[in-house]
Design a protein around this motif. Structure first.
Motif, PDB file in Angstrom:
ATOM      1  N   LEU A 198      49.779  36.050  36.128  1.00 29.01           N
ATOM      2  CA  LEU A 198      50.056  35.055  37.157  1.00 29.01           C
ATOM      3  C   LEU A 198      50.775  33.843  36.555  1.00 29.01           C
ATOM      4  N   ARG A 199      50.296  33.409  35.407  1.00 25.31           N
ATOM      5  CA  ARG A 199      50.937  32.244  34.771  1.00 25.31           C
ATOM      6  C   ARG A 199      52.348  32.594  34.295  1.00 25.31           C
ATOM      7  N   ALA A 200      52.522  33.810  33.775  1.00 20.74           N
ATOM      8  CA  ALA A 200      53.843  34.235  33.331  1.00 20.74           C
ATOM      9  C   ALA A 200      54.827  34.324  34.497  1.00 20.74           C
ATOM     10  N   ALA A 201      54.295  34.517  35.715  1.00 27.66           N
ATOM     11  CA  ALA A 201      55.144  34.580  36.907  1.00 27.66           C
ATOM     12  C   ALA A 201      55.484  33.193  37.438  1.00 27.66           C
ATOM     13  N   GLY A 202      55.054  32.150  36.724  1.00 25.30           N
ATOM     14  CA  GLY A 202      55.417  30.796  37.105  1.00 25.30           C
ATOM     15  C   GLY A 202      54.400  30.073  37.959  1.00 25.30           C
ATOM     16  N   LEU A 203      53.213  30.652  38.120  1.00 27.63           N
ATOM     17  CA  LEU A 203      52.189  30.030  38.945  1.00 27.63           C
ATOM     18  C   LEU A 203      51.250  29.191  38.076  1.00 27.63           C
ATOM     19  N   GLU A 204      50.845  28.053  38.603  1.00 27.01           N
ATOM     20  CA  GLU A 204      49.845  27.230  37.924  1.00 27.01           C
ATOM     21  C   GLU A 204      49.369  26.130  38.872  1.00 27.01           C
ATOM     22  N   PRO A 205      48.098  25.729  38.747  1.00 27.46           N
ATOM     23  CA  PRO A 205      47.115  26.252  37.804  1.00 27.46           C
ATOM     24  C   PRO A 205      46.645  27.650  38.186  1.00 27.46           C
ATOM     25  N   VAL A 206      46.059  28.337  37.200  1.00 25.22           N
ATOM     26  CA  VAL A 206      45.532  29.692  37.367  1.00 25.22           C
ATOM     27  C   VAL A 206      44.057  29.688  36.987  1.00 25.22           C
ATOM     28  N   ALA A 207      43.255  30.458  37.711  1.00 21.19           N
ATOM     29  CA  ALA A 207      41.842  30.603  37.380  1.00 21.19           C
ATOM     30  C   ALA A 207      41.384  31.990  37.808  1.00 21.19           C
ATOM     31  N   ALA A 208      40.173  32.368  37.393  1.00 18.81           N
ATOM     32  CA  ALA A 208      39.678  33.707  37.695  1.00 18.81           C
ATOM     33  C   ALA A 208      38.161  33.716  37.698  1.00 18.81           C
ATOM     34  N   GLU A 209      37.593  34.740  38.336  1.00 19.45           N
ATOM     35  CA  GLU A 209      36.151  34.934  38.368  1.00 19.45           C
ATOM     36  C   GLU A 209      35.864  36.422  38.516  1.00 19.45           C
ATOM     37  N   ILE A 210      34.612  36.822  38.238  1.00 20.81           N
ATOM     38  CA  ILE A 210      34.208  38.226  38.348  1.00 20.81           C
ATOM     39  C   ILE A 210      32.938  38.318  39.189  1.00 20.81           C
ATOM     40  N   HIS A 211      32.918  39.277  40.090  1.00 19.44           N
ATOM     41  CA  HIS A 211      31.722  39.574  40.891  1.00 19.44           C
ATOM     42  C   HIS A 211      31.301  41.007  40.610  1.00 19.44           C
ATOM     43  N   VAL A 212      30.011  41.207  40.325  1.00 17.49           N
ATOM     44  CA  VAL A 212      29.464  42.534  40.064  1.00 17.49           C
ATOM     45  C   VAL A 212      28.360  42.804  41.090  1.00 17.49           C
ATOM     46  N   PRO A 213      28.623  43.629  42.112  1.00 18.19           N
ATOM     47  CA  PRO A 213      27.590  43.905  43.113  1.00 18.19           C
ATOM     48  C   PRO A 213      26.483  44.770  42.523  1.00 18.19           C
ATOM     49  N   PRO A 214      25.225  44.534  42.914  1.00 19.73           N
ATOM     50  CA  PRO A 214      24.115  45.300  42.337  1.00 19.73           C
ATOM     51  C   PRO A 214      24.079  46.736  42.851  1.00 19.73           C
ATOM     52  N   LEU A 215      23.821  47.667  41.932  1.00 17.18           N
ATOM     53  CA  LEU A 215      23.642  49.073  42.299  1.00 17.18           C
ATOM     54  C   LEU A 215      22.185  49.286  42.689  1.00 17.18           C
ATOM     55  N   GLU A 216      21.957  49.372  43.981  1.00 12.55           N
ATOM     56  CA  GLU A 216      20.618  49.604  44.513  1.00 12.55           C
ATOM     57  C   GLU A 216      20.644  50.840  45.392  1.00 12.55           C
ATOM     58  N   PRO A 217      19.559  51.614  45.425  1.00 16.34           N
ATOM     59  CA  PRO A 217      19.554  52.839  46.222  1.00 16.34           C
ATOM     60  C   PRO A 217      19.951  52.574  47.683  1.00 16.34           C
ATOM     61  N   GLY A 218      20.943  53.310  48.152  1.00 16.90           N
ATOM     62  CA  GLY A 218      21.382  53.175  49.528  1.00 16.90           C
ATOM     63  C   GLY A 218      22.289  52.003  49.807  1.00 16.90           C
TER      64      GLY A 218
END
Length: 278
Positions: A198-218
């Motif tokens: 994203l930054r190399a494409a000329g965009l700024e500021p840049v930020a990021a995050e990660i979401h990990v949903p829980p593996l629960e039965p069903g």
């Protein structure tokens, strides 16, 4: 497609098939339900981020790889954006649920001719990881962002690395990623580079995050992976990393209280285009 990134896995050439053709064909019964299971797992996180970025009244939006249109419709109904152009290579699921302000466009975003205009928000989720030359695609998408607008990209981050405990789930996931790489060129190893792209494409500021949903039965995410393995079974078995019995065992593991695995994370990165100088 033209322009393929060099192999990132020690020389294995990427697959030459395409998502929606070799695997996950929209004409297969239940494919829309599989997509919606993924939406149930990830849409809340996506919408929370888009609202924090300011998506709201007056915004024009481009939703790339819109699937069944859950994000596009929520942008209209909940965020109150002005309009959403929802793009996919097959729009049958989008056409099944029309709403005011939503325009469905059947198009290949990798084609040179794809140039639908400029938008305050360009959103693309679970698309780049299936395409070659992600850097050039990010540059192209950044070119569709209006001055003062934002590009938001989300893709999967694999957590079944060599340090992860060996379980039926990790064996199935490793076979799935390799099988999808062999068949259609999917490569999630590049996803942590998205903020850099994203930054190399000329965009700024840049930020990021990660979401990990829980593996629960069903849970929606557990059902999503079980369904995904069913549809990618041939490609998974072809890797030699797992057989049919191993996939069935992984499905049972997902539905058991013994499951302690981590689902693939969703990395979301965003970058802003500067306002034009007066």
């Amino acid at each position: 497609m033209t322009g393929v990134d060099p192999p990132s896995d020690g020389g294995r050439a990427p697959g030459h098939g395409r998502y929606g053709e070799q695997v996950f064909r929209p004409e297969e019964r239940g494919e829309d339900e599989r997509i919606d299971l993924g939406a149930l797992a990830y849409d809340e996180t996506t919408m929370a981020r888009l609202r924090l970025l300011g998506a709201g009244p007056g915004w024009t939006c481009l939703d790339v790889g819109a699937g069944t249109g859950t994000v596009a419709r929520r942008l209209l109904a909940e965020a109150g954006v002005e309009s959403v152009l929802a793009v996919d290579r097959d729009v049958r699921f989008l056409a099944a649920h029309p709403v005011p302000g939503l325009t469905a466009l059947e198009a290949d975003v990798t084609a040179d001719a794809f140039s639908p205009g400029a938008f305050r928000l360009v959103h693309v989720r679970f698309v780049l990881m299936h395409l070659p030359a992600a850097d050039r695609m990010v540059t192209k998408l950044a070119g569709l962002v209006a001055p003062g607008g934002v590009l938001v990209v989300s893709d999967a981050v694999d957590l079944t690395t060599e340090l992860a405990p060996v379980t039926p789930y990790t064996r199935a996931m490793q076979a799935m990623w390799q099988g999808l790489g062999d068949s259609i060129g999917t490569d999630v190893s590049r996803v942590p580079r998205h903020p850099e792209l994203l930054r190399a494409a000329g965009l700024e500021p840049v930020a990021a995050e990660i979401h990990v949903p829980p593996l629960e039965p069903g849970s929606p995410i557990s059902r999503f992976w079980a369904d995904t393995w069913g549809r990618a079974r041939e490609a998974m078995v072809a890797t030699g990393l797992v057989d049919d019995a191993g996939i069935d065992e992984a499905v049972r593991y997902l539905n058991s209280p013994a499951c302690t695995a981590l689902s693939a994370g969703m990395l979301t990165a965003w970058g802003w285009k500067r306002e034009e100088a007066p």
